[in-house]
Motif scaffolding. Structure first.
Motif, PDB file in Angstrom:
ATOM      1  N   VAL A  26       0.841  -1.194   0.000  1.00  0.00           N
ATOM      2  CA  VAL A  26       0.000   0.000   0.000  1.00  0.00           C
ATOM      3  C   VAL A  26       0.884   1.256   0.000  1.00  0.00           C
ATOM      4  O   VAL A  26       1.936   1.296   0.647  1.00  0.00           O
ATOM      5  CB  VAL A  26      -0.989  -0.026   1.192  1.00  0.00           C
ATOM      6  CG1 VAL A  26      -0.273  -0.121   2.532  1.00  0.00           C
ATOM      7  CG2 VAL A  26      -1.891   1.185   1.167  1.00  0.00           C
ATOM      8  N   LEU A  27       0.449   2.252  -0.760  1.00  0.00           N
ATOM      9  CA  LEU A  27       1.264   3.454  -0.951  1.00  0.00           C
ATOM     10  C   LEU A  27       0.913   4.525   0.086  1.00  0.00           C
ATOM     11  O   LEU A  27      -0.232   4.982   0.140  1.00  0.00           O
ATOM     12  CB  LEU A  27       1.009   4.011  -2.360  1.00  0.00           C
ATOM     13  CG  LEU A  27       1.979   5.083  -2.869  1.00  0.00           C
ATOM     14  CD1 LEU A  27       3.361   4.476  -3.133  1.00  0.00           C
ATOM     15  CD2 LEU A  27       1.446   5.722  -4.153  1.00  0.00           C
ATOM     16  N   LEU A  28       1.881   4.913   0.876  1.00  0.00           N
ATOM     17  CA  LEU A  28       1.671   5.971   1.874  1.00  0.00           C
ATOM     18  C   LEU A  28       2.579   7.162   1.581  1.00  0.00           C
ATOM     19  O   LEU A  28       3.646   7.026   0.964  1.00  0.00           O
ATOM     20  CB  LEU A  28       1.974   5.449   3.282  1.00  0.00           C
ATOM     21  CG  LEU A  28       1.126   4.283   3.794  1.00  0.00           C
ATOM     22  CD1 LEU A  28       1.572   3.890   5.214  1.00  0.00           C
ATOM     23  CD2 LEU A  28      -0.355   4.630   3.779  1.00  0.00           C
ATOM     24  N   CYS A  29       2.134   8.326   2.027  1.00  0.00           N
ATOM     25  CA  CYS A  29       2.884   9.583   1.857  1.00  0.00           C
ATOM     26  C   CYS A  29       3.211  10.140   3.244  1.00  0.00           C
ATOM     27  O   CYS A  29       2.339  10.162   4.118  1.00  0.00           O
ATOM     28  CB  CYS A  29       2.052  10.634   1.128  1.00  0.00           C
ATOM     29  SG  CYS A  29       1.281  10.076  -0.396  1.00  0.00           S
ATOM     30  N   ARG A  30       4.434  10.651   3.396  1.00  0.00           N
ATOM     31  CA  ARG A  30       4.776  11.312   4.661  1.00  0.00           C
ATOM     32  C   ARG A  30       4.572  12.803   4.449  1.00  0.00           C
ATOM     33  O   ARG A  30       5.150  13.399   3.534  1.00  0.00           O
ATOM     34  CB  ARG A  30       6.222  10.986   5.068  1.00  0.00           C
ATOM     35  CG  ARG A  30       6.435  11.131   6.573  1.00  0.00           C
ATOM     36  CD  ARG A  30       7.548  10.219   7.073  1.00  0.00           C
ATOM     37  NE  ARG A  30       8.853  10.679   6.600  1.00  0.00           N
ATOM     38  CZ  ARG A  30       9.553  11.656   7.180  1.00  0.00           C
ATOM     39  NH1 ARG A  30       9.097  12.273   8.250  1.00  0.00           N
ATOM     40  NH2 ARG A  30      10.735  12.009   6.682  1.00  0.00           N
ATOM     41  N   ARG A  31       3.732  13.420   5.295  1.00  0.00           N
ATOM     42  CA  ARG A  31       3.289  14.791   5.077  1.00  0.00           C
ATOM     43  C   ARG A  31       4.415  15.809   5.226  1.00  0.00           C
ATOM     44  O   ARG A  31       5.121  15.822   6.218  1.00  0.00           O
ATOM     45  CB  ARG A  31       2.154  15.145   6.043  1.00  0.00           C
ATOM     46  CG  ARG A  31       0.849  14.436   5.691  1.00  0.00           C
ATOM     47  CD  ARG A  31      -0.225  14.703   6.713  1.00  0.00           C
ATOM     48  NE  ARG A  31      -0.571  16.112   6.804  1.00  0.00           N
ATOM     49  CZ  ARG A  31      -1.436  16.727   6.005  1.00  0.00           C
ATOM     50  NH1 ARG A  31      -2.031  16.056   5.038  1.00  0.00           N
ATOM     51  NH2 ARG A  31      -1.704  18.001   6.169  1.00  0.00           N
ATOM     52  N   ALA A  32       4.494  16.715   4.239  1.00  0.00           N
ATOM     53  CA  ALA A  32       5.492  17.794   4.257  1.00  0.00           C
ATOM     54  C   ALA A  32       4.885  19.075   4.815  1.00  0.00           C
ATOM     55  O   ALA A  32       5.576  20.084   4.949  1.00  0.00           O
ATOM     56  CB  ALA A  32       6.018  18.041   2.847  1.00  0.00           C
ATOM     57  N   ILE A  33       3.586  19.042   5.130  1.00  0.00           N
ATOM     58  CA  ILE A  33       2.897  20.259   5.572  1.00  0.00           C
ATOM     59  C   ILE A  33       2.097  19.982   6.840  1.00  0.00           C
ATOM     60  O   ILE A  33       1.740  18.837   7.138  1.00  0.00           O
ATOM     61  CB  ILE A  33       1.947  20.806   4.467  1.00  0.00           C
ATOM     62  CG1 ILE A  33       0.992  19.692   3.991  1.00  0.00           C
ATOM     63  CG2 ILE A  33       2.742  21.359   3.295  1.00  0.00           C
ATOM     64  CD1 ILE A  33      -0.121  20.180   3.091  1.00  0.00           C
ATOM     65  N   GLU A  34       1.834  21.063   7.564  1.00  0.00           N
ATOM     66  CA  GLU A  34       0.948  20.959   8.727  1.00  0.00           C
ATOM     67  C   GLU A  34      -0.496  20.876   8.241  1.00  0.00           C
ATOM     68  O   GLU A  34      -0.799  21.378   7.169  1.00  0.00           O
ATOM     69  CB  GLU A  34       1.129  22.181   9.646  1.00  0.00           C
ATOM     70  CG  GLU A  34       2.521  22.288  10.261  1.00  0.00           C
ATOM     71  CD  GLU A  34       2.848  21.163  11.241  1.00  0.00           C
ATOM     72  OE1 GLU A  34       1.942  20.386  11.618  1.00  0.00           O
ATOM     73  OE2 GLU A  34       4.019  21.056  11.614  1.00  0.00           O
ATOM     74  N   PRO A  35      -1.437  20.324   8.954  1.00  0.00           N
ATOM     75  CA  PRO A  35      -1.206  19.647  10.241  1.00  0.00           C
ATOM     76  C   PRO A  35      -0.572  18.266  10.083  1.00  0.00           C
ATOM     77  O   PRO A  35      -0.657  17.683   9.015  1.00  0.00           O
ATOM     78  CB  PRO A  35      -2.630  19.513  10.808  1.00  0.00           C
ATOM     79  CG  PRO A  35      -3.510  19.436   9.601  1.00  0.00           C
ATOM     80  CD  PRO A  35      -2.853  20.314   8.560  1.00  0.00           C
ATOM     81  N   ARG A  36       0.058  17.798  11.174  1.00  0.00           N
ATOM     82  CA  ARG A  36       0.639  16.455  11.236  1.00  0.00           C
ATOM     83  C   ARG A  36       1.792  16.259  10.254  1.00  0.00           C
ATOM     84  O   ARG A  36       1.941  15.181   9.656  1.00  0.00           O
ATOM     85  CB  ARG A  36      -0.449  15.394  11.004  1.00  0.00           C
ATOM     86  CG  ARG A  36      -1.599  15.476  12.013  1.00  0.00           C
ATOM     87  CD  ARG A  36      -1.225  15.096  13.405  1.00  0.00           C
ATOM     88  NE  ARG A  36      -1.092  13.666  13.591  1.00  0.00           N
ATOM     89  CZ  ARG A  36      -0.511  13.099  14.644  1.00  0.00           C
ATOM     90  NH1 ARG A  36       0.004  13.857  15.605  1.00  0.00           N
ATOM     91  NH2 ARG A  36      -0.428  11.797  14.748  1.00  0.00           N
ATOM     92  N   PHE A  92       4.377   0.135   1.322  1.00  0.00           N
ATOM     93  CA  PHE A  92       4.553  -0.626   2.554  1.00  0.00           C
ATOM     94  C   PHE A  92       3.875  -1.985   2.443  1.00  0.00           C
ATOM     95  O   PHE A  92       2.702  -2.070   2.030  1.00  0.00           O
ATOM     96  CB  PHE A  92       3.914   0.106   3.738  1.00  0.00           C
ATOM     97  CG  PHE A  92       4.710   1.284   4.235  1.00  0.00           C
ATOM     98  CD1 PHE A  92       5.662   1.117   5.234  1.00  0.00           C
ATOM     99  CD2 PHE A  92       4.499   2.551   3.705  1.00  0.00           C
ATOM    100  CE1 PHE A  92       6.395   2.205   5.698  1.00  0.00           C
ATOM    101  CE2 PHE A  92       5.224   3.645   4.166  1.00  0.00           C
ATOM    102  CZ  PHE A  92       6.190   3.476   5.165  1.00  0.00           C
ATOM    103  N   ALA A  93       4.574  -3.034   2.850  1.00  0.00           N
ATOM    104  CA  ALA A  93       3.892  -4.309   3.075  1.00  0.00           C
ATOM    105  C   ALA A  93       2.908  -4.101   4.223  1.00  0.00           C
ATOM    106  O   ALA A  93       3.143  -3.273   5.114  1.00  0.00           O
ATOM    107  CB  ALA A  93       4.904  -5.394   3.424  1.00  0.00           C
ATOM    108  N   LEU A  94       1.795  -4.853   4.192  1.00  0.00           N
ATOM    109  CA  LEU A  94       0.752  -4.624   5.204  1.00  0.00           C
ATOM    110  C   LEU A  94       1.257  -4.937   6.615  1.00  0.00           C
ATOM    111  O   LEU A  94       0.716  -4.427   7.597  1.00  0.00           O
ATOM    112  CB  LEU A  94      -0.476  -5.464   4.872  1.00  0.00           C
ATOM    113  CG  LEU A  94      -1.138  -5.079   3.529  1.00  0.00           C
ATOM    114  CD1 LEU A  94      -2.315  -5.992   3.225  1.00  0.00           C
ATOM    115  CD2 LEU A  94      -1.583  -3.619   3.537  1.00  0.00           C
ATOM    116  N   THR A  95       2.290  -5.718   6.713  1.00  0.00           N
ATOM    117  CA  THR A  95       2.874  -6.039   8.028  1.00  0.00           C
ATOM    118  C   THR A  95       3.839  -4.958   8.505  1.00  0.00           C
ATOM    119  O   THR A  95       4.294  -4.984   9.646  1.00  0.00           O
ATOM    120  CB  THR A  95       3.626  -7.379   7.960  1.00  0.00           C
ATOM    121  OG1 THR A  95       4.471  -7.348   6.791  1.00  0.00           O
ATOM    122  CG2 THR A  95       2.659  -8.541   7.855  1.00  0.00           C
ATOM    123  N   ASP A  96       4.139  -4.013   7.639  1.00  0.00           N
ATOM    124  CA  ASP A  96       5.136  -2.976   7.980  1.00  0.00           C
ATOM    125  C   ASP A  96       4.538  -1.579   8.122  1.00  0.00           C
ATOM    126  O   ASP A  96       5.273  -0.586   8.224  1.00  0.00           O
ATOM    127  CB  ASP A  96       6.216  -2.903   6.885  1.00  0.00           C
ATOM    128  CG  ASP A  96       7.048  -4.176   6.825  1.00  0.00           C
ATOM    129  OD1 ASP A  96       7.101  -4.878   7.864  1.00  0.00           O
ATOM    130  OD2 ASP A  96       7.634  -4.449   5.762  1.00  0.00           O
TER     131      ASP A  96
END
Ligand SMILES: [Zn+2]
Ligand SMILES: [Zn+2]
Lengths: 178, 178
Positions: free
Chosen positions: B54-64, B139-143
């Motif tokens: 599954v494809l995830l993004c790490r946020r470069a902006i607020e919030p979070r 990400f693998a679903l276990t990770d």
């Protein structure tokens, strides 16, 4: 949607332009830089049924005054979509509903609207016209006034319901209108 | 949502009060009477998968900022919900998707948001971080970094996906959060 002339934060004049860091034109304040975002709005409605009939409202207000519609209106802040659909049904048709079942999602990008219709059986045969309705009436499916419907979304969800009724399977429908 | 001080039609001062013919407090202009409606906004997002990851993004902006999320953002005027979800996925994660399947609808009335998540397989293994992402990763679903998720909606839809995966049945989920 509608034209914006002034900033709702500081009262300064706005311009429709691409602000720094944005990828499309928005209403941007000359004075304080505030960007006023306009986004599509959700319209929540119901298809109320009672003993095989469907409840329609004749509109007392423009647009399409005098034409028939299902109970529906803009979702309000602080409520869920289903809550909003229930509220509109009470306000416009004075009808209480049992469990709501999400039934149709219609994108209408030309007018920046997103429709969500729920199917629901009425709790009783009681109903009454609210201030936005001239009259409210239960129609047999063979008597629906197709020539006097207020909006394409209303016609579409009613036709879908009539198509699905024989099988008893009311799968969620997603469609674009316009 | 946010505080309104001035009318965006005439620039006059507004007050938060019940206008004639309305049933609740709205921002009403002292000078021209214009009522500025605020309504919930739609957030469209995707759960992009590729070869079981599954494809995830790490946020470069607020919030979070710095936390992981799925591609998602406010639906824009003139687009359909599915178009918006596809656009956000391209903007934030540089990924192209095959057919979208509506998967989760979340009401978040506390913050006047309505989330729509679509499942979609990626067209290829290509992706890249957009300006709102620090990095993008399969990400693998276990990770999945559960301790570093940006929002409860993201955690919820990912957990639902993992629950549904063994059966292969991804029925539409409707839930209220908060
Ligand atoms: Zn301003
Ligand atoms: Zn005004």
């Amino acid at each position: 949607m509608f034209k914006i002339n002034y900033c709702n934060q500081c009262g300064g004049k706005t311009a429709f332009r691409i602000a720094e860091g944005e990828d499309r034109k928005r209403d941007v304040c000359h004075d304080c830089g505030f960007i006023q975002y306009l986004n599509p709005r959700i319209i929540v409605g119901t298809l109320p049924t009672y003993q095989g009939k469907v409840l329609l409202c004749r509109r007392a207000i423009e647009p399409r005054k005098g034409y028939w519609t299902l109970p529906a209106g803009f979702m309000e802040c602080g409520e869920t979509a289903a809550d909003g659909a229930r509220r509109e049904t009470m306000e416009e048709a004075g009808a209480q509903l049992t469990d709501l079942h999400l039934y149709a999602l219609y994108d209408v990008p030309m007018i920046d609207q997103f429709y969500m219709f729920y199917r629901a059986e009425m709790l009783s045969g009681d109903f009454s016209a609210g201030v936005e309705s001239l009259e409210v009436e239960l129609f047999a499916l063979t008597d629906i006034p197709w020539g006097e419907m207020a909006f394409p979304t209303i016609t579409k969800v009613l036709r879908q319901y009539i198509d699905d009724l024989p099988s008893g399977h009311f799968n969620l429908v997603e469609a674009r209108i316009g």
